[in-house]
Design an enzyme around this catalytic site. Structure first.
Site, mmCIF file in Angstrom:
data_model
loop_
_atom_site.group_PDB
_atom_site.id
_atom_site.type_symbol
_atom_site.label_atom_id
_atom_site.label_comp_id
_atom_site.label_asym_id
_atom_site.label_seq_id
_atom_site.Cartn_x
_atom_site.Cartn_y
_atom_site.Cartn_z
ATOM 1 N N THR A 50 68.374 -57.039 97.818
ATOM 2 C CA THR A 50 67.811 -56.487 96.582
ATOM 3 C C THR A 50 67.644 -57.654 95.618
ATOM 4 O OG1 THR A 50 69.982 -56.114 95.642
ATOM 5 C CG2 THR A 50 69.047 -54.303 96.898
ATOM 6 N N GLU B 2 66.677 -50.388 99.588
ATOM 7 C CA GLU B 2 67.769 -49.655 100.245
ATOM 8 C C GLU B 2 67.293 -48.491 101.109
ATOM 9 O OE1 GLU B 2 67.781 -50.744 97.181
ATOM 10 O OE2 GLU B 2 69.782 -51.215 96.419
ATOM 11 N N LYS C 146 67.928 -44.228 75.101
ATOM 12 C CA LYS C 146 68.706 -43.071 74.645
ATOM 13 C C LYS C 146 68.612 -43.000 73.126
ATOM 14 C CE LYS C 146 71.826 -43.241 78.534
ATOM 15 N NZ LYS C 146 71.991 -44.618 79.007
ATOM 16 N N TRP D 112 66.810 -38.538 76.023
ATOM 17 C CA TRP D 112 66.279 -39.669 76.771
ATOM 18 C C TRP D 112 64.777 -39.787 76.548
ATOM 19 C CZ3 TRP D 112 68.739 -39.275 82.345
ATOM 20 C CH2 TRP D 112 70.131 -39.461 82.213
HETATM 21 P P1 ADP Z 1 63.503 -54.636 93.140
HETATM 22 O O1 ADP Z 1 64.868 -54.137 92.771
HETATM 23 O O2 ADP Z 1 63.420 -56.030 93.501
HETATM 24 O O3 ADP Z 1 62.427 -54.190 92.202
HETATM 25 P P2 ADP Z 1 62.900 -52.596 95.026
HETATM 26 O O4 ADP Z 1 61.586 -52.591 95.680
HETATM 27 O O5 ADP Z 1 64.042 -52.217 95.854
HETATM 28 O O6 ADP Z 1 63.146 -54.005 94.515
HETATM 29 O O7 ADP Z 1 62.797 -51.706 93.747
HETATM 30 C C1 ADP Z 1 62.962 -50.345 93.854
HETATM 31 C C2 ADP Z 1 62.823 -49.724 92.510
HETATM 32 O O8 ADP Z 1 61.482 -49.839 92.035
HETATM 33 C C3 ADP Z 1 63.089 -48.247 92.483
HETATM 34 O O9 ADP Z 1 64.469 -47.986 92.440
HETATM 35 C C4 ADP Z 1 62.354 -47.815 91.225
HETATM 36 O O10 ADP Z 1 63.126 -48.064 90.064
HETATM 37 C C5 ADP Z 1 61.164 -48.735 91.219
HETATM 38 N N1 ADP Z 1 59.990 -48.040 91.775
HETATM 39 C C6 ADP Z 1 59.518 -48.106 93.021
HETATM 40 N N2 ADP Z 1 58.415 -47.354 93.151
HETATM 41 C C7 ADP Z 1 58.190 -46.780 91.950
HETATM 42 C C8 ADP Z 1 57.216 -45.866 91.434
HETATM 43 N N3 ADP Z 1 56.226 -45.413 92.184
HETATM 44 N N4 ADP Z 1 57.332 -45.480 90.149
HETATM 45 C C9 ADP Z 1 58.323 -45.941 89.357
HETATM 46 N N5 ADP Z 1 59.270 -46.802 89.788
HETATM 47 C C10 ADP Z 1 59.215 -47.210 91.059
#
Ligand code: ADP
Length: 542
Positions: free
Chosen positions: A185, A329, A437, A442
């Site tokens: 990550t 994940e 917040k 929210w």
């Molecule tokens: P990083 O942490 O490097 O950004 P990830 O690809 O694992 O890598 O990121 C996942 C996160 O990206 C999700 O937990 C979410 O917060 C955000 N995310 C992914 N797709 C979307 C989406 N379609 N809309 C909003 N947020 C998104």
């Protein structure tokens, strides 16, 4: 009674074998790391992957050994992607955009024994090399003509090395429960965490995303992953595309809009990337008047898809947009906003709203939204809560972690805030650490950003919560205007006020040249909050 069917292990080599045997001629077109556009096919990719496997075994690779790979999206990367697990090894995909310290940390943490890299990334690896504690060899993914001078000890030239190997030795047998690949990550908070994908999880995930209501790939598709293979398991494209027997166009390192356009025009029917890539491409198309002659679908995920992007692709260019959500994940895909009969029965505007949500889980994924008291959130499309996920493609435990990442029922807390509607479709409204917040309520930063970018002069926006003595936090919006365009604070706020309650409208708009991004191209809220704090920023009202 036990089943009496064959115990056919779900291992990644079965995918590339299938592609080579039954879709061997399908073209893989690459803008190579060296520059020219080169052609391969699944039969050749498999042949090279077998040689990579044989070569790694000869170097002493033992089953389970990690091989770090830092490479752009190319056919050669696909050879390695399949070759490393084919030797029983574990591909550890490395994002060159991470800070050096993070790369050193993850390479040492994963205990990579070899590093393979594109030739232009050699200087970066040379910088890291003195700090790497487990790496014993380097392979530069190029040919003799482009092999750079390097201080990397004993560095091998990939094409020479591969040519010396036999493609006939076969794959190293592995168990479907064995590790196949690792992605970390991005570590915006704390150290990056390693997610260890298995052969079985990758095969099941690829099969699952081939479903028609997900990626729906067929042998007639030409897939262009703009999302790098080193980001979040490459959104499964390295497995799902050969499984479908589709063709591939690999764009290499040049992510500029003209370069991507050129590659899209090589017959691409479906492409995948984060929204910022598409904002730039759409702007380029508008400026040049160019059209998209073969593209049918664009999959957008990683960040929320702005409405303007979906509208422009569909209404101006006739290209369908599919909004998706996922995370490292979760292998990584978790939900797809493809329409159901109920949604297709709605008005055009309601359909657009539904398709801009983050979508439904597909088979192999189970999703749930829980409110703070632990109860299931009502499926009303409004009540926000924590998003949980479980399934065979969801992390159980991070690499070398002491504790499980999922609860005893398998639920993994995504760290995202979402609501679920009556159709079982989720909408991500924030990351829990980015939620604003205010007065006990929210405010969705994603909503504020999307309403702001709907302003014709705004190219990017980021909303963050700033501490407030009375309300706890109040939203502040950072805005970048498109080149040559401008907007006023009042205009931007009026645009947002059309869509949200009055108390949700940001207290301030700050026009900036640039918004900071993470190594995966997302807005870095951590950096913005830190920047405002360091500047001693004061809300206009406080
Ligand atoms: P990083 O942490 O490097 O950004 P990830 O690809 O694992 O890598 O990121 C996942 C996160 O990206 C999700 O937990 C979410 O917060 C955000 N995310 C992914 N797709 C979307 C989406 N379609 N809309 C909003 N947020 C998104």
């Amino acid at each position: 009674m036990r089943a009496q069917m064959q115990d056919w292990p779900l291992v990644s080599t079965t995918i590339i074998d299938h592609a080579a045997r039954f879709h061997g001629d399908r073209r893989i077109l690459t803008r190579s790391a060296e520059g020219p556009v080169v052609t391969s096919n699944w039969a050749q990719i498999r042949d090279k992957a077998r040689r990579v496997a044989a070569g790694l075994r000869k170097l002493g690779l033992q089953p389970g050994d990690r091989v770090g790979v830092m490479a752009w999206n190319t056919g050669r990367h696909l050879e390695v992607w399949h070759g490393v697990p084919g030797a029983g090894g574990v591909t550890h995909s490395l994002n060159p955009r991470l800070f050096d310290d993070q790369l050193i940390y993850i390479i040492n943490h994963a205990e990579d024994r070899w590093l393979m890299m594109d030739h232009d990334l050699v200087p970066l690896i040379e910088r890291l090399a003195p700090h790497l504690t487990t790496v014993q060899g380097y392979i530069v993914m190029t040919d003799r003509a482009h092999m750079p001078e390097t201080s990397l000890p004993g560095a091998l030239c990939y094409e020479d090395w591969v040519a010396e190997q036999s493609a006939d030795e076969g794959w190293t047998p592995v168990d479907e429960g064995d590790a196949c690949g690792i992605c970390y990550t991005s570590g915006t908070t704390g150290n990056p965490k390693g997610v260890v994908y298995g052969h079985r999880s990758n095969v099941l995930h690829a099969m699952a995303v081939l479903q028609p209501d997900v990626l729906g790939l067929s042998a007639n598709d030409v897939v262009m992953p703009v999302v790098p293979l080193f980001h979040a398991n490459g959104w499964s494209t390295g497995y799902s595309t050969p499984m479908a027997g589709a063709s591939m166009v690999m764009p290499g390192r040049d992510m500029t809009a003209p370069a991507l356009y050129e590659m899209l025009e090589q017959g691409v029917t479906i492409t995948l990337a984060v929204p910022t890539v598409w904002l730039a491409l759409l702007q380029h198309l508008e400026e040049t008047g160019q059209r998209l002659s073969t593209l049918k679908r664009v999959v957008i995920g990683g960040s929320a898809c702005p409405r303007a992007v979906m509208e422009k692709f569909e209404k101006v260019y006739g290209v369908e947009v599919i909004h998706a959500w996922g995370m490292t994940e979760t292998s990584p895909l978790g939900s797809f906003a493809t329409p159901t009969p109920e949604i297709l029965g709605l008005s055009d505007e309601e359909q657009m709203e539904a398709r801009l949500r983050t979508g439904r889980p597909f088979y192999t994924v189970d999703l749930n939204v829980k409110t703070d008291d632990g109860a299931d959130a009502p499926r009303d499309g409004e009540t926000a809560g924590s998003l949980f996920i479980r399934g065979p493609g969801v992390v159980q435990r991070y690499l070398k972690a002491d504790v499980e990442a999922a609860d005893p029922d398998g639920w993994f807390d995504t760290g995202d805030v979402a609501n679920m509607d009556a159709y079982g479709s989720i909408k991500i409204t924030d990351r829990s650490k980015d939620v604003i917040k205010s007065g006990g309520e929210w405010i969705s930063s994603i909503d504020l950003e999307n309403f702001a970018v709907a302003h014709p002069s705004v190219s990017e926006a980021a909303a963050v919560g700033v501490p407030h003595p009375k309300w706890d936090e109040r939203p502040v919006l950072l805005v970048v205007c498109s080149p040559g365009k401008s907007a006023t604070k009042e205009e931007v706020l009026a645009q947002i006020a059309e869509h949200v309650a009055k108390w949700q409208v940001p207290d301030d708009v700050l026009f900036v040249e640039e918004i900071p991004h993470t190594a995966t191209g997302k807005i870095s809220k951590v950096s913005i909050r830190k920047m405002l704090e360091e500047q001693g920023y004061q809300l206009p009202s406080s």
